[in-house]
Motif scaffolding. Structure first.
Motif, PDB file in Angstrom:
ATOM      1  N   ILE A 289      -7.270  -1.207  17.680  1.00 37.50           N
ATOM      2  CA  ILE A 289      -6.712   0.101  17.322  1.00 37.50           C
ATOM      3  C   ILE A 289      -6.587   0.232  15.812  1.00 37.50           C
ATOM      4  O   ILE A 289      -6.990   1.241  15.213  1.00 37.50           O
ATOM      5  N   VAL A 290      -6.028  -0.798  15.164  1.00 35.28           N
ATOM      6  CA  VAL A 290      -5.861  -0.769  13.706  1.00 35.28           C
ATOM      7  C   VAL A 290      -7.211  -0.730  13.008  1.00 35.28           C
ATOM      8  O   VAL A 290      -7.415   0.024  12.045  1.00 35.28           O
ATOM      9  N   VAL A 291      -8.168  -1.538  13.491  1.00 37.89           N
ATOM     10  CA  VAL A 291      -9.508  -1.565  12.899  1.00 37.89           C
ATOM     11  C   VAL A 291     -10.168  -0.192  12.993  1.00 37.89           C
ATOM     12  O   VAL A 291     -10.770   0.295  12.034  1.00 37.89           O
TER      13      VAL A 291
ATOM     14  N   HIS B 138       0.830  -1.207   0.000  1.00 40.31           N
ATOM     15  CA  HIS B 138       0.000   0.000   0.000  1.00 40.31           C
ATOM     16  C   HIS B 138       0.867   1.260   0.000  1.00 40.31           C
ATOM     17  O   HIS B 138       0.674   2.163  -0.824  1.00 40.31           O
ATOM     18  N   VAL B 139       1.830   1.324   0.923  1.00 38.06           N
ATOM     19  CA  VAL B 139       2.683   2.514   0.983  1.00 38.06           C
ATOM     20  C   VAL B 139       3.577   2.609  -0.251  1.00 38.06           C
ATOM     21  O   VAL B 139       3.913   3.702  -0.717  1.00 38.06           O
ATOM     22  N   SER B 140       3.959   1.465  -0.803  1.00 42.95           N
ATOM     23  CA  SER B 140       4.818   1.463  -1.989  1.00 42.95           C
ATOM     24  C   SER B 140       4.065   1.855  -3.251  1.00 42.95           C
ATOM     25  O   SER B 140       4.683   2.226  -4.256  1.00 42.95           O
TER      26      SER B 140
ATOM     27  N   ILE C 156      -0.558   5.926   4.933  1.00 41.30           N
ATOM     28  CA  ILE C 156       0.756   6.148   5.545  1.00 41.30           C
ATOM     29  C   ILE C 156       0.766   5.759   7.024  1.00 41.30           C
ATOM     30  O   ILE C 156       1.585   4.946   7.457  1.00 41.30           O
ATOM     31  N   ILE C 157      -0.166   6.323   7.790  1.00 37.21           N
ATOM     32  CA  ILE C 157      -0.121   6.154   9.244  1.00 37.21           C
ATOM     33  C   ILE C 157      -0.475   4.728   9.663  1.00 37.21           C
ATOM     34  O   ILE C 157       0.258   4.095  10.439  1.00 37.21           O
ATOM     35  N   THR C 158      -1.601   4.204   9.165  1.00 35.86           N
ATOM     36  CA  THR C 158      -2.022   2.857   9.560  1.00 35.86           C
ATOM     37  C   THR C 158      -1.001   1.792   9.188  1.00 35.86           C
ATOM     38  O   THR C 158      -0.683   0.926  10.015  1.00 35.86           O
ATOM     39  N   PRO C 159      -0.439   1.786   7.959  1.00 39.55           N
ATOM     40  CA  PRO C 159       0.586   0.784   7.646  1.00 39.55           C
ATOM     41  C   PRO C 159       1.807   0.874   8.549  1.00 39.55           C
ATOM     42  O   PRO C 159       2.465  -0.139   8.811  1.00 39.55           O
ATOM     43  N   THR C 160       2.117   2.084   9.031  1.00 36.62           N
ATOM     44  CA  THR C 160       3.255   2.246   9.929  1.00 36.62           C
ATOM     45  C   THR C 160       2.960   1.663  11.297  1.00 36.62           C
ATOM     46  O   THR C 160       3.818   1.022  11.929  1.00 36.62           O
ATOM     47  N   LEU C 161       1.737   1.865  11.770  1.00 36.10           N
ATOM     48  CA  LEU C 161       1.372   1.375  13.097  1.00 36.10           C
ATOM     49  C   LEU C 161       1.231  -0.142  13.137  1.00 36.10           C
ATOM     50  O   LEU C 161       1.440  -0.756  14.189  1.00 36.10           O
TER      51      LEU C 161
END
Length: 293
Positions: free
Chosen positions: A246-248, A73-75, A280-285
């Motif tokens: 949290i992710v959900v 996703h980020v890529s 960006i944020i969710t994939p990092t977490l």
């Protein structure tokens, strides 16, 4: 006819996320740091799960699929945004835009489905621990992953093919930092009310099914935890579910904000803010919250 086809296949212009000001340069640098954290964290998670035989369980297999989705996703979005910002160019080819649209939509839909399946995995692990190996066998885990990838890819392919067959007019400037559906569809010439309604209904179904499954799973988990007599067991159950919740919450909250609002209430800035959360944020977490113990 040939001229019309050439016009339809012309490049798009991406507005981007940042300008040349000093504060935006700082934000761009911060975004790239977060991007590198997301890439390295999710890559290490995948490698660790593959290398450690103790983690070859359905729960960690689904986690490896989630990390792979976040990595892709980020890529899909950030490198193109960074390349355009550093080079000063804002163009993206027609094929590149279609590919980006297909990939981000596929990965987003697959993550919605996978998060729902992971909530069922949590339910079985907490409420039926003795039957876990039967209810959540490796075969079941693989089937969940395949259903997530395949179902989302088919949905994304249909929407992408239909959208990119519409004629585009005007400056072909996309007020976004990648080819997201709400931004691209604004460039379409003609009446697309029926198509937008269809996409809206599909989005509701794609979000509603996972949300119902997640809600049902956690209702059953809560009911099972209340019946536990051991305080330690309750703490372990909540610890098992906290990262997933949290992710959900972040993922579905951002998706609902981005796709369930009426078109009249959308602004380019709001679309960008919502996209930053789930791209960006969710994939990092994910790699931090789900790091294998």
């Amino acid at each position: 006819m040939w001229q019309r086809n050439r016009t339809s296949l012309a490049d798009f212009m991406l507005e981007g996320l940042f300008d040349d000001s000093l504060p935006h340069l700082f934000l761009f640098s911060l975004t790239m740091v977060v991007f590198l954290i997301a890439v390295s964290g999710n890559t290490l998670t995948i490698l660790l799960i593959c290398a450690d035989p103790r983690l070859h369980t359905p729960m960690y297999f689904l986690l490896s699929q989630l990390s792979l989705m976040d990595l892709m996703h980020v890529s899909t979005t950030i490198p193109k945004m960074a390349t355009n910002y550093l080079s000063g160019k804002k163009s993206i080819s027609f094929v590149g835009c279609a590919t980006q649209h297909f990939l981000y939509l596929s990965l987003g839909g697959a993550e919605c489905l996978l998060l729902a399946f992971m909530s069922y995995d949590r339910y079985v692990a907490i409420c039926h621990p003795l039957r876990y190996t039967v209810l959540m066998s490796r075969r079941v885990g693989v089937m969940m992953a395949v259903m997530s990838w395949l179902g989302a890819a088919i949905n994304s392919l249909i929407h992408t093919v239909i959208l990119m067959h519409f004629p585009f007019c005007g400056t072909r400037k996309i007020h976004h930092f990648y080819c997201e559906f709400p931004a691209v569809v604004k460039l379409v010439c003609g009446d697309i009310t029926v198509y937008e309604t269809t996409v809206y209904i599909c989005s509701i179904v794609l979000l509603l099914f996972p949300i119902i499954l997640v809600s049902t799973s956690y209702f059953c988990i809560l009911h099972g935890v209340i019946q536990m007599r051991s305080a330690g067991s309750k703490r372990n159950a909540f610890a098992t579910c906290s990262s997933h919740l949290i992710v959900v919450s972040l993922w579905f909250g951002a998706c609902i904000f981005s796709y369930m609002r009426p078109r009249s209430q959308r602004t380019p800035l709001q679309d960008k803010v919502g996209s930053v959360f789930y791209s960006i944020i969710t994939p990092t977490l994910t790699s931090d919250l789900y790091s294998p113990e």
